[in-house]
Enzyme design. Sequence first.
Site, short mmCIF file in Angstrom:
data_model
loop_
_atom_site.label_atom_id
_atom_site.label_comp_id
_atom_site.label_asym_id
_atom_site.label_seq_id
_atom_site.Cartn_x
_atom_site.Cartn_y
_atom_site.Cartn_z
CB ALA A 53 3.68 11.98 -4.87
N GLY A 83 -0.47 15.32 -2.65
CA GLY A 83 -1.54 15.50 -1.66
C GLY A 83 -1.03 15.89 -0.28
CE LYS A 111 -1.43 9.72 1.17
NZ LYS A 111 -2.85 9.33 1.17
N GLY A 171 -7.19 18.39 -5.90
CA GLY A 171 -7.76 17.10 -6.25
C GLY A 171 -6.98 16.35 -7.32
CG HIS A 225 32.16 -12.60 31.40
ND1 HIS A 225 31.20 -13.56 31.34
CD2 HIS A 225 33.35 -13.25 31.36
CE1 HIS A 225 31.77 -14.76 31.26
NE2 HIS A 225 33.07 -14.60 31.27
CE1 TYR A 269 32.00 1.94 24.73
CE2 TYR A 269 33.91 2.93 25.80
CZ TYR A 269 32.96 2.92 24.79
OH TYR A 269 32.98 3.90 23.83
CB SER A 306 38.86 -9.59 35.81
OG SER A 306 38.60 -10.81 35.20
C1 UD1 Z 1 -8.76 8.18 -4.61
C2 UD1 Z 1 -9.92 8.10 -5.61
C3 UD1 Z 1 -10.84 6.97 -5.22
C4 UD1 Z 1 -10.07 5.66 -5.15
C5 UD1 Z 1 -8.89 5.81 -4.20
C6 UD1 Z 1 -8.02 4.58 -4.28
C7 UD1 Z 1 -10.24 10.37 -6.33
C8 UD1 Z 1 -11.10 11.58 -6.26
N1 UD1 Z 1 -10.63 9.36 -5.60
O1 UD1 Z 1 -9.31 8.56 -3.36
O2 UD1 Z 1 -11.89 6.84 -6.16
O3 UD1 Z 1 -10.92 4.61 -4.71
O4 UD1 Z 1 -8.08 6.94 -4.56
O5 UD1 Z 1 -7.01 4.59 -3.32
O6 UD1 Z 1 -9.28 10.33 -7.08
N2 UD1 Z 1 -3.07 13.93 -4.87
C9 UD1 Z 1 -2.40 14.91 -5.53
N3 UD1 Z 1 -2.96 16.14 -5.61
C10 UD1 Z 1 -4.16 16.44 -5.05
C11 UD1 Z 1 -4.85 15.41 -4.37
C12 UD1 Z 1 -4.29 14.15 -4.31
O7 UD1 Z 1 -1.30 14.69 -6.05
O8 UD1 Z 1 -4.59 17.58 -5.16
C13 UD1 Z 1 -2.46 12.58 -4.79
C14 UD1 Z 1 -2.24 12.11 -3.36
O9 UD1 Z 1 -0.94 12.48 -2.92
C15 UD1 Z 1 -2.43 10.61 -3.48
C16 UD1 Z 1 -3.37 10.44 -4.67
O10 UD1 Z 1 -3.36 11.65 -5.35
O11 UD1 Z 1 -1.23 9.95 -3.77
C17 UD1 Z 1 -4.80 10.08 -4.23
O12 UD1 Z 1 -5.29 11.08 -3.40
P1 UD1 Z 1 -6.15 10.73 -2.11
O13 UD1 Z 1 -6.56 11.98 -1.47
O14 UD1 Z 1 -5.44 9.74 -1.29
O15 UD1 Z 1 -7.41 10.04 -2.79
P2 UD1 Z 1 -8.42 9.02 -2.11
O16 UD1 Z 1 -9.32 9.79 -1.21
O17 UD1 Z 1 -7.70 7.91 -1.57
CA CA Z 2 -5.62 7.49 -1.10
#
Ligand code: UD1
Ligand code: CA
Length: 471
Positions: free
Chosen positions: A12, A14, A25, A83, A367, A370, A409
């Site tokens: 979570a 990202g 989000k 990532g 009717h 307040y 009233s």
């Molecule tokens: C990811 C998958 C994709 C899959 C899809 C399904 C990867 C590279 N791709 O893509 O194959 O089909 O989910 O929904 O995994 N997050 C982190 N740290 C980071 C990046 C992301 O905690 O550095 C978390 C985000 O908060 C999110 C989850 O990882 O909850 C997935 O990241 P997101 O960027 O949404 O991946 P997708 O592009 O959806």
């Molecule tokens: Ca996603």
Amino acid sequence: MTRKTLQAIILAAGRSSRFKSETSKMLFTICGQEMILYPLKTVQSLSIPLLLVVGYRKESIRRLVDQHGFEAITYIEQNQQLGTGHAVAATMSAWYAHDILVMNGDIPLVTPQLIRELIEQHESSKAVVSFLVAHNSDPSSSVGYGRVVQHDNCISIVENRDFTGDPHVHSFVNAGIYLFQRDFLKQHISSLKTHENSREIYLPDLIEIASKQGLKVTMVTASFDHIRGINTLKELWIAEQIKRAEIIEYWMSQGVRFTHAQSVHIDLDVEIGDGTCIESGVQLFFKTRVGRQCHLGAFSSVKNSVLANHVVLKSHSIVEDATIGESAVLGPFAYVHDNSSIGARSVVGFCVEVSKSSVDQVTKIKHLSYIGSGHIGSKVTIGAGTVFCNYDGKNKNITIVEDGTFIGSNNSLVAPVTIGHDAMTGAGSTITQNVPPYTLAIGRARQDNKEGYVHKIRGSVHIAGAIKTED
Ligand code: UD1
Ligand code: CA
């Protein structure tokens, strides 16, 4: 596999960049529940200990999760969002179980049943890696998903931005939910490479690594709706529509009648008794409880309130943080809020606002009134257009109207003031002093009729009941 040998990681951290919002989000709600709470509750319902990876807006996410008192949850910080592979690597020192479940945090519609199925198939196939997939051959709606590509017994996940093949041939997408044997994960997580075009490390690359080594990889199929990932506000909207439909279908199965179900919104935590009828555009929020045999008229909205059995809300009524007693009738256009309570069989009618007030049983305020900071007893009648003048510019003051009283009233009751039981007030009164029980209070200027005075001041002639001005 026993539960003891399993732990879960939810990602979570990202940046939510595709939401184009200042907040994560994870904090956006779907049917009244924040997105991150969906996977957390799913994992919790399976009693799997949890590592939650936070980064972007980590304080707000932690605050929310802490409020919900989850058990066995450990926060891990990912300081840079490099990532999904990088996010999982950040948790490595906390791994102890034989198998590790990894879930993206943005997949709110996944069910405990699906996770159970993944665990069972992982176990029965003795896989090193298992993951959920769903059929989706539509290239436009699959933006954001990695595609499952299979060549010569090798399975790999190709992210949407890199995918150049035919989605009808490679028609499965990666759900973002995986189960890894810990030893495999430990051995390979640090060797994942950064992808040049995104500068990110991809967790799904582990599937190709396992597959190339001839290790057992198991795919478990789910329905696409259950694994929808939420990357944009449009996808949030779609997920909420699906969840809303599920909730309404459930209440239908419990005996709740909807006259126009597609226009109704009901939050996840709402409860509704059987025999209740819900008309167009009704919205029920948070922990609202609606009793049995109620009738909720069109475009009514109820937030965090309790409605006893047989309550009628006529159309366009709003109830917020309030308690409504059995067989009470509200509206149309009633507004009852701010810790107010309405007693059984009372009527709060057209364009009546009740704020920070209690109204006892069998009282009628029918009717245009307040009622603010008031306590109204039972069997009271409040005449049309009555105003409780509760605010003196500094303080909110209390008005007490005791049992059996009749307020004429167009009264103004200037608080603090008490109207004793079984008293009456004349229409148009401004009541500034307490009225003892059984007393008639009249607080208005006496009428003074000056006969023929109109001719004198306007020089007009009175003809056949009308006033005619001279040319
Ligand atoms: C990811 C998958 C994709 C899959 C899809 C399904 C990867 C590279 N791709 O893509 O194959 O089909 O989910 O929904 O995994 N997050 C982190 N740290 C980071 C990046 C992301 O905690 O550095 C978390 C985000 O908060 C999110 C989850 O990882 O909850 C997935 O990241 P997101 O960027 O949404 O991946 P997708 O592009 O959806
Ligand atoms: Ca996603």
